[in-house]
Scaffold this motif. Structure first.
Motif, short mmCIF file in Angstrom:
data_model
loop_
_atom_site.label_atom_id
_atom_site.label_comp_id
_atom_site.label_asym_id
_atom_site.label_seq_id
_atom_site.Cartn_x
_atom_site.Cartn_y
_atom_site.Cartn_z
N THR A 1 34.43 -49.06 -8.46
CA THR A 1 35.64 -49.29 -8.00
C THR A 1 35.79 -48.45 -6.53
N SER A 2 35.40 -47.47 -6.18
CA SER A 2 35.57 -46.82 -4.82
C SER A 2 34.25 -47.29 -3.68
N SER A 3 33.45 -47.85 -4.46
CA SER A 3 32.43 -48.29 -3.33
C SER A 3 32.83 -49.76 -2.89
N GLN A 4 33.47 -50.51 -4.12
CA GLN A 4 34.04 -51.60 -3.39
C GLN A 4 35.36 -51.40 -2.63
N ALA A 5 36.16 -50.27 -2.92
CA ALA A 5 37.16 -49.99 -1.82
C ALA A 5 36.71 -49.67 -0.49
N ILE A 6 35.59 -49.08 -0.38
CA ILE A 6 35.03 -48.87 1.04
C ILE A 6 34.41 -50.26 1.37
N GLY A 7 33.75 -50.87 0.78
CA GLY A 7 33.22 -52.11 1.19
C GLY A 7 34.29 -52.95 1.64
N PHE A 8 35.31 -53.28 0.75
CA PHE A 8 36.56 -54.13 1.29
C PHE A 8 37.21 -53.69 2.28
N GLY A 9 37.43 -52.36 2.60
CA GLY A 9 38.00 -51.66 3.65
C GLY A 9 37.31 -52.04 4.88
N TYR A 10 35.87 -51.71 4.91
CA TYR A 10 35.00 -52.28 5.75
C TYR A 10 35.04 -53.47 6.45
N GLU A 11 35.29 -54.44 5.41
CA GLU A 11 35.58 -55.85 5.99
C GLU A 11 36.94 -56.28 6.30
N MET A 12 37.88 -55.54 5.94
CA MET A 12 39.17 -55.64 6.51
C MET A 12 39.20 -55.30 7.98
N ILE A 13 38.52 -54.14 8.37
CA ILE A 13 38.34 -53.89 9.63
C ILE A 13 37.48 -54.61 10.47
N LYS A 14 36.51 -54.87 10.01
CA LYS A 14 35.19 -55.83 10.72
C LYS A 14 35.81 -57.18 11.11
N PHE A 15 36.52 -57.72 10.28
CA PHE A 15 37.00 -58.90 10.64
C PHE A 15 38.38 -59.12 11.33
N GLY A 16 38.83 -57.84 11.50
CA GLY A 16 40.08 -57.83 12.35
C GLY A 16 41.40 -57.77 11.59
N VAL A 17 41.30 -57.92 10.37
CA VAL A 17 42.85 -57.84 9.54
C VAL A 17 43.58 -56.47 9.65
N GLN A 18 42.66 -55.43 9.85
CA GLN A 18 43.49 -54.04 9.68
C GLN A 18 42.70 -53.32 10.94
N GLY B 1 50.36 -51.07 5.68
CA GLY B 1 49.60 -52.15 5.61
C GLY B 1 49.01 -52.74 4.36
N ARG B 2 47.90 -53.52 4.49
CA ARG B 2 47.31 -54.11 3.32
C ARG B 2 47.04 -53.15 2.07
N VAL B 3 47.24 -53.46 0.73
CA VAL B 3 46.94 -52.84 -0.39
C VAL B 3 45.81 -53.29 -1.13
N ILE B 4 44.45 -52.69 -1.36
CA ILE B 4 43.72 -53.36 -2.38
C ILE B 4 43.53 -52.23 -3.14
N ALA B 5 43.56 -52.62 -4.46
CA ALA B 5 43.58 -51.75 -5.74
C ALA B 5 42.26 -52.36 -6.46
N SER B 6 41.21 -51.87 -6.22
CA SER B 6 39.91 -52.28 -6.77
C SER B 6 39.97 -51.38 -8.37
N SER B 7 39.53 -52.12 -9.29
CA SER B 7 39.46 -51.54 -10.45
C SER B 7 38.25 -52.15 -11.20
N THR B 8 37.15 -51.63 -10.72
CA THR B 8 35.82 -52.35 -11.59
C THR B 8 34.97 -51.14 -11.98
N ALA B 9 35.48 -50.29 -12.65
CA ALA B 9 34.80 -49.13 -13.27
C ALA B 9 34.01 -48.42 -12.47
N CYS B 10 32.79 -48.53 -12.37
CA CYS B 10 31.65 -47.43 -11.78
C CYS B 10 31.59 -47.98 -10.15
#
Lengths: 80, 414
Positions: B169-186, B158-167
């Motif tokens: 990074t992983s809160s964005q990853a979880i947030g972006f993952g949440y949005e992927m599911i919330k809006f039906g993309v994954q 499936g989709r790959v999102i590789a956030s890299s925003t220092a501190c």
């Protein structure tokens, strides 16, 4: 040279009981990344850098015997 | 389309333990993961800060060579926690490879250990050494190495999102993952972050006068979030992953529901790349509440970013007071682990899930005298036996990136 190559394949690439005519990909899961890594090791054994053409030729290799033939051709070519 | 998103599995390798039992034990006993900085033979002699949030226990990796060959140390952490999560989830191989599961995973800068090896070859005189820099080194060191080693190891398509925003990074990853599911993309997303032992990051923050230097002889007494005697952050290492799934399908397959992601916000300060910004942070916290459609008074607990830098803690405490007042409990979990950079958001979320599951809240370590310049909040001075319904996980990064995740206790998800 055969002994060196077999040692590399067993120690670095974790081949189990390699046979000289085994298919590298099918029998040992050897892929394009492994091929690039092996070429780096071959350069160290030979003591010189391979040319781009020589490296591209290596992509035709399918067996350990092919590796040994390839090395022999490289060494003969450089000797001439 | 707006769908609910739940957390169905998690795993973390942290400086205070690996797995729920050891992490909870450390949180309850006030066990610090800060250790003396190991000598790297290169930078440590020039660094003033001599402490590090260290993973100092052996991990039984069972990766075969085919898997290992594209992995630097950071990918070991990432793939191990990803493996734990997928095993715990009970997802079938077919659904993992179906294309409906994606990966959102990152690190601060790939693998600095491998990058250092590459740079060293530039200083070798042998031409063969130079020419040995190849695809494998790149695959081991590149910024998205964690995400794609995970997809490769488990056949995720499936989709790959590789956030890299220092501190963040992983809160964005979880947030972006949440949005992927919330809006039906994954339908599901494997999210998290990892960072390996790295003195380069320590050197950077040390030069910025942001690292703790006053507790080199007693590492466990630093960092000291919100404490009057805090003197900076302590860099750390680790890996953390969560599996997010669409609520209805998770419920249908009988998955364990550890929590629900009910809100996420991410914004930027729009200016200075280093200094914390009260308006930007306050706005993030409010945007997350808006996204969750809840009121501030519904939040019981805040896992603050709380790096223990002088200005960062003051600004964050002011933002919390402005949005929440003095009601929710506030903990700085980095007081246990140090600042694990690309891992910290996911790691702190998982520590919060564990505390939610076991009905307690850990205190902020080393918080002995609250800095009077920090806002008056409900800081936790000792272990509190209390259930938490909704928690906020706050993280802020260099570059002016701010995130806030709002999590509902799994026992409250109906």
């Amino acid at each position: 040279m055969q002994e060196k190559i077999l040692t590399i394949l067993v120690q670095d690439f974790e081949f189990q009981e390699p046979g000289l005519d085994d298919n590298l990909r099918d029998d040992h899961g050897f892929d394009s990344i492994d091929a690039i890594e092996l070429l780096g090791k071959i350069e160290r054994i030979l003591g010189f850098s391979l040319t781009r053409e020589e490296k591209e030729k290596a992509m035709e290799i399918r067996t350990i015997n092919d590796i040994l033939d390839y090395l022999e051709r490289i060494q003969q070519g450089r000797a001439q | 389309m707006k769908r609910r998103v739940v957390i169905t599995a998690c795993s973390a390798i942290t400086p205070i333990g690996y797995g729920q039992q050891s992490i909870v034990e450390s949180l309850r006993l006030g066990r610090s993961g800060i250790k003396p900085l190991r000598d790297d033979g290169l930078l440590t002699g020039h660094i003033h800060s001599r402490v590090f949030g260290t993973v100092d226990y052996p991990i039984d990796y069972a990766f075969n060579r085919s898997q290992r060959k594209t992995m630097g140390p950071v990918a070991y952490y990432a793939c191990q926690v990803a493996k734990d999560v997928l095993e715990a989830s009970g997802l079938s191989k077919e659904s993992i490879a179906s294309g409906r599961l994606g990966v959102a995973f990152g690190s601060t800068h790939g693998s600095p250990t491998v990058q250092r090896d590459i740079y060293q070859t530039f200083f070798q005189s042998l031409e063969t050494e130079f020419s040995s820099i190849g695809a494998v080194d790149y695959l081991r060191s590149m910024v998205h190495t964690t995400a794609v080693n995970i997809t490769r190891m488990f056949g995720i398509t499936g989709r790959v999102i590789a956030s890299s925003t220092a501190c963040t990074t992983s809160s964005q990853a979880i947030g972006f993952g949440y949005e992927m599911i919330k809006f039906g993309v994954q339908d599901a997303m494997l999210c998290g972050g990892a960072d390996e032992y790295d003195t380069t990051t320590v050197a950077v923050f040390d030069n910025l006068l942001a690292c703790s230097v006053g507790y080199n002889d007693c590492p466990s007494r630093t960092p000291r979030p919100f404490d009057k005697k805090r003197d900076g952050l302590v860099v750390g290492e680790g890996g953390a992953a969560v599996l997010l799934e669409e609520y209805e399908s998770a419920k249908q397959r009988g998955a364990a529901i550890l929590g629900e992601v009910i809100g996420f916000a991410c914004n930027n300060n729009g200016g200075d790349l280093i200094l914390p910004n009260l308006d930007g942070i306050t706005s993030t916290l409010r945007l997350a509440l808006d996204d969750a459609n809840i009121e501030a008074k519904e939040v019981d607990y805040i896992s603050a970013h709380a790096t223990a830098t002088k200005m960062g803690d003051i600004i964050e405490s002011q933002a919390i007071e402005a949005v929440y007042g003095q009601s929710p409990y506030v903990t700085g979990l980095k007081s246990y682990t140090g600042h694990t950079m690309g891992t910290c958001g996911a790691m702190e979320l998982i520590m919060t899930l564990y505390m939610m599951a076991e009905d307690f809240l850990a205190p902020t370590l080393n918080l002995q005298e609250i800095d009077p310049r920090c806002a008056r909040l409900n800081y936790t001075p000792e272990v509190i036996e209390a259930s938490t319904r909704i928690a906020a996980i706050q993280n802020f990064a260099f570059g002016g990136v701010n995130t806030c995740l709002l999590i509902k206790n799994g026992n409250e998800v109906v």
